[in-house]
Write an enzyme that holds these catalytic residues in place. Structure first.
Site, PDB file in Angstrom:
ATOM      1  N   ASP A 145     -17.989  39.956 -22.639  1.00  0.00           N
ATOM      2  CA  ASP A 145     -18.547  38.617 -22.819  1.00  0.00           C
ATOM      3  C   ASP A 145     -18.552  37.783 -21.541  1.00  0.00           C
ATOM      4  OD1 ASP A 145     -18.961  38.416 -25.876  1.00  0.00           O
ATOM      5  OD2 ASP A 145     -16.931  39.219 -25.699  1.00  0.00           O
ATOM      6  N   GLU A 173     -19.227  29.719 -18.907  1.00  0.00           N
ATOM      7  CA  GLU A 173     -18.855  28.338 -19.217  1.00  0.00           C
ATOM      8  C   GLU A 173     -17.491  28.232 -19.893  1.00  0.00           C
ATOM      9  OE1 GLU A 173     -21.149  24.557 -21.003  1.00  0.00           O
ATOM     10  OE2 GLU A 173     -20.848  26.157 -22.466  1.00  0.00           O
ATOM     11  N   ASP A 174     -17.125  29.251 -20.657  1.00  0.00           N
ATOM     12  CA  ASP A 174     -15.876  29.184 -21.412  1.00  0.00           C
ATOM     13  C   ASP A 174     -14.639  29.277 -20.538  1.00  0.00           C
ATOM     14  OD1 ASP A 174     -16.987  28.879 -23.989  1.00  0.00           O
ATOM     15  OD2 ASP A 174     -17.483  31.014 -24.032  1.00  0.00           O
ATOM     16  N   ARG A 216     -11.894  28.725 -31.579  1.00  0.00           N
ATOM     17  CA  ARG A 216     -11.528  29.119 -30.217  1.00  0.00           C
ATOM     18  C   ARG A 216     -10.752  28.035 -29.455  1.00  0.00           C
ATOM     19  NH1 ARG A 216     -15.149  33.087 -28.319  1.00  0.00           N
ATOM     20  NH2 ARG A 216     -15.662  34.493 -30.044  1.00  0.00           N
ATOM     21  N   HIS A 227     -18.834  27.154 -31.471  1.00  0.00           N
ATOM     22  CA  HIS A 227     -18.392  26.161 -30.499  1.00  0.00           C
ATOM     23  C   HIS A 227     -19.018  24.801 -30.792  1.00  0.00           C
ATOM     24  CE1 HIS A 227     -17.524  29.467 -27.298  1.00  0.00           C
ATOM     25  NE2 HIS A 227     -16.367  28.945 -27.683  1.00  0.00           N
ATOM     26  N   CYS A 268     -23.831  28.300 -22.161  1.00  0.00           N
ATOM     27  CA  CYS A 268     -22.802  29.333 -22.012  1.00  0.00           C
ATOM     28  C   CYS A 268     -22.920  30.099 -20.696  1.00  0.00           C
ATOM     29  CB  CYS A 268     -22.903  30.352 -23.159  1.00  0.00           C
ATOM     30  SG  CYS A 268     -23.011  29.629 -24.808  1.00  0.00           S
TER      31      CYS A 268
END
Length: 266
Positions: free
Chosen positions: A67, A72-73, A139, A170, A257
């Site tokens: 992933d 961005e995460d 998350r 999200h 993302c």
């Protein structure tokens, strides 16, 4: 329109999709991503960012992290500094560590979410002209939000905890910033009242997936295939650039993302 730091940036970081992307996380299996098509969409995305005049840093693919294209995460980037996140999906914890040295090359002030019970992902964080909204989700938990609040307190922007709709991965799956005081949102999220102090442009019926867009300098970059929402954004006075997103969508991914967007302090 505003040239606020929440919508105008000098830099973006992206990461090339890895062949392992076919094993990426997904809430519902709607098909295996086509790597070649995803790479083509990703290249178009980078072209759109660069067309605004930004410096785009393309990182190599990380096959060990399926992933990892969803950079961005891994971090929250503000003008004053960057905060390295602690992703809520165990398989993604290593992605944040991989991002840290790249941000350290651009920022003098790097802070980290480190609590063993803290989880937070950038996809749950919306930075507006006045505040940082953080959505509780599968998350991102209360400990992660509390730790982020402490870490950014000296940077002068308040953190407000909000809630992500049930079944939505999200917070920013359902919203994005159009300018410092204007939000593109699904009706289900806007109805929660979290945007009562903002102007809201609603996604068109059946086009909830269009909510995950990005305002990047003078354009709004949206996923292709949502004509009603595109028309609403254009009526509100924004220039829209569409990018194919069919393959990232299979992994619950959208426009925000795929990049970290920021202007590092001089």
């Amino acid at each position: 329109m505003s040239t606020d730091a929440s919508t105008h940036f000098t830099h973006a970081i992206t990461r090339r999709p890895a062949p392992s992307i076919t094993a990426g996380l997904r809430a519902v299996d709607i098909g295996t991503p086509d790597l070649a098509l995803m790479q083509a969409h990703h290249a178009a995305y980078i072209t759109a960012l660069r067309a605004t005049g930004a410096t785009v840093i393309e990182l190599d693919a990380l096959d060990a992290y399926p992933d990892s294209v969803f950079v961005e995460d891994t971090a929250l980037c503000l003008p004053q500094g960057a905060v390295i996140m602690r992703p809520g999906a165990p398989s993604r914890l290593g992605e944040a560590a991989e991002m840290a040295p790249h941000l350290a090359a651009l920022y003098a002030d790097i802070r980290r979410i480190e609590g063993a019970t803290s989880f937070i992902e950038g996809g749950d964080i919306l930075v507006t002209g006045t505040e940082i909204l953080v959505g509780r989700s599968a998350r991102t938990n209360a400990d992660g939000i509390a730790e982020l609040t402490r870490l950014v307190a000296s940077w002068g922007k308040p953190v407000r905890e909000v809630h992500t709709p049930p079944g939505v991965l999200h917070f920013k799956t359902d919203c994005s910033l159009l300018d410092a005081k204007t939000v593109l949102s699904t009706p289900r999220l806007a109805d929660s009242g979290c945007f009562d102090d903002y102007f809201v442009v609603h996604t068109a019926p059946g086009e909830e997936a269009a909510a995950n867009a990005i305002r990047f300098n003078h354009v709004v970059i949206m996923a292709a295939g949502f004509p009603g929402t595109r028309a609403a954004v254009e009526r509100a006075g924004y220039r829209v650039v569409e990018i194919g997103n069919s393959e990232c969508a299979k992994l619950d991914g959208g426009m925000s993302c795929l990049s970290l967007r920021f202007t590092p302090a001089k």
